[in-house]
Design a protein around this motif. Structure first.
Motif, mmCIF file in Angstrom:
data_model
loop_
_atom_site.group_PDB
_atom_site.id
_atom_site.type_symbol
_atom_site.label_atom_id
_atom_site.label_comp_id
_atom_site.label_asym_id
_atom_site.label_seq_id
_atom_site.Cartn_x
_atom_site.Cartn_y
_atom_site.Cartn_z
ATOM 1 N N ASN A 132 0.803 -1.218 0.000
ATOM 2 C CA ASN A 132 0.000 0.000 0.000
ATOM 3 C C ASN A 132 0.839 1.272 0.000
ATOM 4 N N THR A 134 3.876 3.665 -1.768
ATOM 5 C CA THR A 134 4.676 3.938 -2.956
ATOM 6 C C THR A 134 6.157 3.801 -2.641
ATOM 7 N N GLU A 171 -1.559 9.938 1.737
ATOM 8 C CA GLU A 171 -1.033 10.278 0.410
ATOM 9 C C GLU A 171 0.122 9.373 -0.016
ATOM 10 N N ALA A 173 -0.149 6.193 -0.378
ATOM 11 C CA ALA A 173 -0.718 4.982 -0.962
ATOM 12 C C ALA A 173 -0.298 4.813 -2.421
ATOM 13 N N ALA A 174 0.048 3.574 -2.763
ATOM 14 C CA ALA A 174 0.421 3.254 -4.143
ATOM 15 C C ALA A 174 -0.836 3.005 -4.968
ATOM 16 N N LYS A 175 -0.898 3.574 -6.178
ATOM 17 C CA LYS A 175 -2.074 3.413 -7.035
ATOM 18 C C LYS A 175 -2.066 2.065 -7.741
ATOM 19 N N GLN A 176 -0.895 1.590 -8.064
ATOM 20 C CA GLN A 176 -0.775 0.302 -8.744
ATOM 21 C C GLN A 176 0.282 -0.534 -8.037
ATOM 22 N N GLU A 179 3.969 0.232 -8.659
ATOM 23 C CA GLU A 179 4.541 1.385 -7.968
ATOM 24 C C GLU A 179 4.818 1.099 -6.488
ATOM 25 N N SER A 180 4.363 -0.031 -6.010
ATOM 26 C CA SER A 180 4.443 -0.304 -4.577
ATOM 27 C C SER A 180 5.849 -0.710 -4.159
#
Length: 580
Positions: A132, A134, A171, A173-176, A179-180
């Motif tokens: 979760n 980035t 803020e 949090a990874a979107k994909q 990217e994590s």
């Protein structure tokens, strides 16, 4: 095979070694005539050329570290089977830069954040947070910590300031998944590989110490490298450079032995944080179950050393067992560890069952029980099995051995609510040639450091010296009556005495109970004073005597007339605060 570029002597040496079936000599490169070339260069270029080899040597050396040690520590944390593991490690490694490998720093940074949130630290929770978050965010926070470290500000920070450097925010949090941070370190398989690395929970503390030592060595190299560079460039005199170097090395040595000097603003922040935690958790201490004692001690503090002393036969072991039973009743999820160096574990349990089943100790000892008493004893035994009380009876135990047993047991069972030692003078010292005072000093100091390190209260029972028994009527004991009183008084957070004013033990005393005073003779964090209890030895029970509005206890009032047979039948009542 002939090497035309070698001299004849070297070729002959190679032939002789081949005849002896030895490995051929590898020729050394011919060094250039540096002296002749340097004569033709200007001084500034010559100085630059003289510095470059030293810098080259430094870059060829890898900073001190051990990937295996780091994996061993992280393996224990990721297994999540030891509740105290995170506390043990973060006490020695308060920030991620204690680790060398980048992925290890990222994983440990997540472990710190989860621990601050009071969440379980294991492979699943770490993987979830990594997925979760980035990757670039975690790397940037590591860079910020690196900058603070190079400015010599990181190691002196308090826990709350350190937390602000790696706290998870929405803020982040990874979107994909790509990217994590979990994807960046190789996925969940990388965590499993670390978790499956061979690691012993018993060696967790020593492994963390070794990692800290390697970290301090890297800091030493960084500081000394800066000093060397400064010596090349600075116009300052030699004495000034030496003073700067001494100050830098001294600062590192303080961090190594834990004697770091903290600025007042850092300590104020830590103090406010501790006060805030106490406000949100007012019952963080361990209640003894005796209101008069709890009011003065304000509960047993985590990290506190408490000494309980009395003359022989007064009932200090029974009182300690009563206190342990109260702690277990109030802290059902936590364990209590009781060391008995004098009484057998079976006899200890007999005392516990006597109070729980409300049967005379003499009947249990002799085995002359009625069917009703046998049923009561069986029911009490079934209840006793559910309690998280661990006993160790050993007659020959050193204080260092005791320390190892407690630390290992905490790793095995999780949180310890209390440790009781009966009694400290029976512990052996590490050196047989020590005097009694030196032995007691070593024992009390080790117990105090252990309590502070593990953040658990420790109660140590103690003997009194013969001076306290001289004279006719027993006088109230004093702190100076403790054997090895100097060290005991210095290291203990509180000294508690059990005092029996009358030495009589007739039928009336057995019916009404022995009148005892609980005397708090030393209290580092609260008031001193005394309260009254009645002790019924036959049933191993302590009944607290209530205090009136005038501050005097009911024990100080003349008793109302009552036949002894009635008193014996009605005392103690079930509704009283008894040892159960």
């Amino acid at each position: 095979m002939v090497f035309p570029h070698l001299s004849p002597n070297v070729e002959k040496l190679g032939e002789r070694r081949r005849e002896a079936k030895l490995a051929p000599v590898i020729p050394l490169p011919i060094l250039p005539a540096m002296a002749e070339e340097s004569d033709r260069r200007p001084p500034s270029e010559h100085a630059s050329r003289m510095r470059r080899p030293a810098e080259g040597v430094m870059t060829l050396r890898e900073p001190p570290h051990s990937i295996e040690l780091e994996r061993a520590v992280l393996s224990v944390l990721l297994q999540g089977e030891h509740a105290a593991a995170m506390h043990v490690v973060r006490e020695k490694l308060p920030h991620p830069l204690g680790f060398f490998q980048r992925d290890h720093r990222i994983i440990y940074q997540i472990c710190l954040d989860l621990d601050d949130e009071a969440r379980r630290v294991d492979a699943s929770s770490v993987a979830e947070r990594l997925q979760n978050t980035t990757f670039g965010v975690l790397v940037e926070r590591l860079r910020q910590q690196q900058a603070l470290q190079e400015a010599d500000q990181l190691d002196g920070m308090g826990r709350e300031r350190l937390r602000s450097l790696y706290r998870y925010r929405d803020e982040d949090a990874a979107k994909q998944y790509e990217e994590s941070s979990l994807a960046a370190i190789g996925g969940f398989d990388s965590l499993v590989a670390i978790m499956e690395a061979y690691a012993s929970a018993a060696g967790l503390g020593s492994n963390a110490d070794l990692i800290k030592d390697l970290y301090l060595k890297r800091q030493l190299i960084r500081r000394l490298g800066g000093l060397v560079d400064n010596a090349y460039r600075s116009p300052d005199p030699f004495r000034t450079l030496v003073e700067v170097a001494s100050a830098d090395v001294l600062a590192l040595s303080r961090r190594a032995d834990g004697s770091q000097i903290y600025s007042i603003d850092t300590v104020v922040d830590e103090t406010l944080e501790a006060i805030g935690e106490r406000q949100s958790n007012p019952n963080v201490g361990v209640q003894t179950g005796f209101s008069g004692l709890d009011e003065r001690l304000m509960s047993l503090r985590p990290g506190g050393l408490y000494v309980l002393a009395a003359r022989p036969g007064v009932g200090k072991t029974s009182f300690a067992l009563s206190l342990v039973d109260n702690v277990l009743a109030a802290n059902g999820d936590d364990h209590v560890l009781f060391f008995s160096l004098e009484v057998d574990r079976v006899d200890l349990v007999k005392k516990l069952l006597t109070g729980a089943a409300r049967i005379d100790f003499a009947k249990i000892e002799s085995g002359l029980l009625s069917p009703e008493e046998t049923d009561a004893l069986t029911a009490a035994a079934d209840q006793m099995r559910q309690k998280k009380l661990d006993l160790m009876d050993v007659s020959d135990l050193t204080v260092q051995g005791l320390r190892s047993v407690i630390k290992r047991h905490q790793l095995e069972v999780g949180k310890l609510a209390l440790v009781v030692i009966d009694y400290l003078q029976l512990l052996s010292s590490s050196r047989p040639s020590q005097t009694e005072y030196e032995k007691v000093s070593e024992i009390t100091r080790t117990l105090k450091v252990l309590a502070k390190e593990l953040r658990i209260p420790v109660i140590a029972l103690s003997q009194l010296n013969r001076e306290s028994e001289r004279g006719g009527q027993p006088r109230p004991p004093r702190v100076s009556d403790l054997r090895g009183s100097g060290s005991v008084e210095q290291d203990a957070d509180a000294v508690i005495f059990l005092h029996q004013e009358s030495g009589q033990d007739d039928d009336q005393t057995r019916a009404q109970g022995r009148s005892l005073k609980i005397i708090v003779a030393k209290n580092r964090f609260g008031p001193m004073g005394e309260s009254d209890v009645r002790f019924f030895p036959a049933r191993q029970r302590f009944v607290e005597v209530p205090t009136g509005e005038d501050g005097t206890s009911a024990a100080d009032q003349p008793p109302a007339h009552q036949r002894s047979s009635v008193r014996y039948d009605t005392a103690p009542e079930d509704s009283e605060n008894l040892f159960m």
